[in-house]
Design a protein around this motif. Structure first.
Motif, mmCIF file in Angstrom:
data_model
loop_
_atom_site.group_PDB
_atom_site.id
_atom_site.type_symbol
_atom_site.label_atom_id
_atom_site.label_comp_id
_atom_site.label_asym_id
_atom_site.label_seq_id
_atom_site.Cartn_x
_atom_site.Cartn_y
_atom_site.Cartn_z
ATOM 1 N N ALA A 63 0.948 -1.488 0.325
ATOM 2 C CA ALA A 63 0.190 0.110 -0.097
ATOM 3 C C ALA A 63 0.941 1.560 -0.411
ATOM 4 C CB ALA A 63 -0.677 -0.039 1.473
ATOM 5 N N LYS A 64 1.986 1.076 -0.311
ATOM 6 C CA LYS A 64 3.032 2.031 0.686
ATOM 7 C C LYS A 64 2.585 2.963 -1.124
ATOM 8 C CE LYS A 64 5.615 0.850 4.165
ATOM 9 N NZ LYS A 64 7.344 0.165 4.712
ATOM 10 N N PRO A 65 3.690 2.765 -1.911
ATOM 11 C CA PRO A 65 3.320 3.704 -3.450
ATOM 12 C C PRO A 65 1.814 4.419 -3.678
ATOM 13 C CG PRO A 65 3.814 1.306 -4.020
ATOM 14 C CD PRO A 65 3.701 1.183 -2.582
ATOM 15 N N ILE A 66 0.590 3.917 -2.712
ATOM 16 C CA ILE A 66 -0.432 4.962 -3.087
ATOM 17 C C ILE A 66 0.192 5.945 -2.717
ATOM 18 C CG2 ILE A 66 -3.098 5.074 -2.001
ATOM 19 C CD1 ILE A 66 -3.142 2.096 -2.148
ATOM 20 N N PHE A 67 0.971 6.021 -1.368
ATOM 21 C CA PHE A 67 0.740 7.664 -0.344
ATOM 22 C C PHE A 67 2.113 8.323 -0.862
ATOM 23 C CE2 PHE A 67 -0.666 4.928 2.429
ATOM 24 C CZ PHE A 67 -2.026 4.834 2.987
ATOM 25 N N ARG A 68 2.628 7.712 -2.350
ATOM 26 C CA ARG A 68 3.582 8.403 -3.314
ATOM 27 C C ARG A 68 3.420 9.132 -4.231
ATOM 28 N NH1 ARG A 68 7.023 3.774 -0.900
ATOM 29 N NH2 ARG A 68 6.469 2.539 -2.777
ATOM 30 N N ASN A 69 2.370 8.362 -4.686
ATOM 31 C CA ASN A 69 2.645 8.736 -6.087
ATOM 32 C C ASN A 69 0.836 9.325 -6.276
ATOM 33 O OD1 ASN A 69 4.512 7.118 -7.206
ATOM 34 N ND2 ASN A 69 2.960 4.802 -7.487
ATOM 35 N N LEU A 70 1.084 10.477 -5.608
ATOM 36 C CA LEU A 70 -0.249 11.543 -5.650
ATOM 37 C C LEU A 70 -0.879 11.929 -6.836
ATOM 38 C CD1 LEU A 70 -0.145 12.005 -1.682
ATOM 39 C CD2 LEU A 70 -1.560 10.192 -2.727
ATOM 40 N N ASP A 71 -1.399 12.017 -7.176
ATOM 41 C CA ASP A 71 -1.908 13.189 -7.849
ATOM 42 C C ASP A 71 -1.343 15.294 -7.505
ATOM 43 O OD1 ASP A 71 -2.547 13.646 -10.687
ATOM 44 O OD2 ASP A 71 -4.726 14.545 -10.655
ATOM 45 N N LEU A 72 -2.017 14.474 -6.236
ATOM 46 C CA LEU A 72 -2.033 16.320 -6.201
ATOM 47 C C LEU A 72 -0.581 16.626 -5.558
ATOM 48 C CD1 LEU A 72 -4.439 15.950 -2.905
ATOM 49 C CD2 LEU A 72 -4.261 17.819 -5.833
ATOM 50 N N ARG A 73 0.277 17.840 -6.004
ATOM 51 C CA ARG A 73 2.098 17.949 -6.121
ATOM 52 C C ARG A 73 1.805 19.472 -5.399
ATOM 53 N NH1 ARG A 73 0.880 14.635 -9.927
ATOM 54 N NH2 ARG A 73 2.575 12.365 -9.935
ATOM 55 N N LYS A 74 3.067 20.444 -4.849
ATOM 56 C CA LYS A 74 3.622 20.933 -4.628
ATOM 57 C C LYS A 74 3.685 22.035 -5.842
ATOM 58 C CE LYS A 74 6.713 24.203 -1.889
ATOM 59 N NZ LYS A 74 7.984 23.777 -1.615
ATOM 60 N N GLY A 75 2.916 23.105 -6.299
ATOM 61 C CA GLY A 75 2.931 24.339 -7.083
ATOM 62 C C GLY A 75 1.900 23.741 -8.014
ATOM 63 N N GLN A 76 0.935 23.368 -7.745
ATOM 64 C CA GLN A 76 0.281 23.450 -9.026
ATOM 65 C C GLN A 76 -0.871 24.063 -8.337
ATOM 66 O OE1 GLN A 76 -1.359 18.252 -8.038
ATOM 67 N NE2 GLN A 76 -0.431 18.196 -10.358
ATOM 68 N N ILE A 77 -1.644 23.888 -9.393
ATOM 69 C CA ILE A 77 -3.201 24.895 -8.793
ATOM 70 C C ILE A 77 -4.030 23.971 -8.210
ATOM 71 C CG2 ILE A 77 -5.048 26.802 -9.941
ATOM 72 C CD1 ILE A 77 -3.361 27.367 -12.187
ATOM 73 N N PHE A 78 -4.017 24.955 -7.122
ATOM 74 C CA PHE A 78 -4.975 23.410 -6.338
ATOM 75 C C PHE A 78 -6.546 23.974 -7.071
ATOM 76 C CE2 PHE A 78 -9.210 24.007 -3.368
ATOM 77 C CZ PHE A 78 -8.747 22.644 -2.449
ATOM 78 N N ASP A 79 -7.197 22.552 -7.251
ATOM 79 C CA ASP A 79 -8.272 22.658 -8.277
ATOM 80 C C ASP A 79 -9.105 21.214 -7.119
ATOM 81 O OD1 ASP A 79 -10.149 20.345 -9.432
ATOM 82 O OD2 ASP A 79 -9.384 22.401 -10.956
ATOM 83 N N HIS A 80 -10.525 21.934 -5.842
ATOM 84 C CA HIS A 80 -11.133 21.253 -5.528
ATOM 85 C C HIS A 80 -12.150 19.997 -5.923
ATOM 86 C CE1 HIS A 80 -14.779 20.411 -2.640
ATOM 87 N NE2 HIS A 80 -13.949 20.823 -1.869
ATOM 88 N N ALA A 81 -11.601 19.741 -7.477
ATOM 89 C CA ALA A 81 -12.448 18.706 -8.035
ATOM 90 C C ALA A 81 -11.416 17.406 -8.397
ATOM 91 C CB ALA A 81 -12.955 18.884 -9.588
#
Length: 234
Positions: free
Chosen positions: A89-107
């Motif tokens: 399960a550890k890759p689930i927490f490493r491969n996030l689609d939310l990353r620093k520098g992205q424009i925050f999108d609530h959806a």
């Protein structure tokens, strides 16, 4: 534009005329601003609306002027895990689609929570829960995201029962579903059971549910809830 109340009349003769409504236009300005904020532009605003006569009788042209402002970007993404999890399960927490520098999108933020939950369930964490908080600094246009996961224990099937079977031997239905005590409980197992039973052709409705006793968080009771169709007899 498809979410706005104010609509353009289609350019065909038989098209229904869309009347202009000043009140609807005010609602549309709020909808536009809300849409921008949900996509990371918290300072966006409709600065002006112009309504001018069109080049045809009884018609107006509507223009809206928007100041998007500065986009709010993700400053940090933190994940807090309540329980210990396996290496799978550890890759689930490493491969996030939310990353620093992205424009925050609530959806995207909501979708990421749902995706994490589904990935954990796919690995057998049937009771996995994912919550989150977002702290937005309006002055510096930064959003800090915190995700909290409670994976719980992996669940195996303890018992398989049937509801709604009156003409058919429940044991035959359980056997055909391929759900077996001791098997790891995953969405694939549940969907396979539902599809196999439904594809028999004489069950117009099939639902597969599961629940657990708080005293046994690593075990799940599966229920095959059925609706029998008319029986054909010789």
């Amino acid at each position: 534009l498809r979410h706005l109340v104010t609509e353009e009349t289609e350019q065909v003769v038989w098209a229904k005329k869309q009347p202009f409504d000043p009140f609807a236009l005010r609602l549309d300005t709020q909808t536009i601003e809300s849409y921008y904020r949900a996509h990371g532009f918290f300072d966006a605003r409709v600065t002006a609306t112009d309504v001018n006569p069109a080049d045809k009788p009884n018609a107006d042209n509507v223009e809206l002027f928007i100041d998007e402002g500065v986009a709010t970007k993700i400053g940090s993404v933190k994940v807090h895990r309540r329980d210990l999890i396996g290496d799978d399960a550890k890759p689930i927490f490493r491969n996030l689609d939310l990353r620093k520098g992205q424009i925050f999108d609530h959806a995207r933020y909501q979708a990421e929570k749902g995706e994490m939950r589904q990935r954990l369930k796919t690995l057998g964490y049937a009771w996995a829960a994912v919550e989150g908080d977002v702290v937005v600094d309006r002055d510096h246009h930064v959003a800090d995201v915190t995700l909290r996961t409670d994976a719980g224990a992996k669940a195996t099937v303890r018992y398989v029962g049937v509801q709604g079977a009156y003409e058919i031997d429940p044991r035959l239905l359980i056997k055909h579903s391929l759900v077996r005590p001791g098997a790891l409980l995953t969405p694939e197992v549940l969907e396979t059971a539902r599809a196999r039973l439904y594809n028999l052709g004489f069950l117009p409705a099939v639902r597969v549910d599961y629940r657990h006793d708080a005293a046994h968080p690593d075990q799940a009771d599966v229920t095959l809830a059925l609706a029998e169709g008319p029986a054909n007899r010789w």
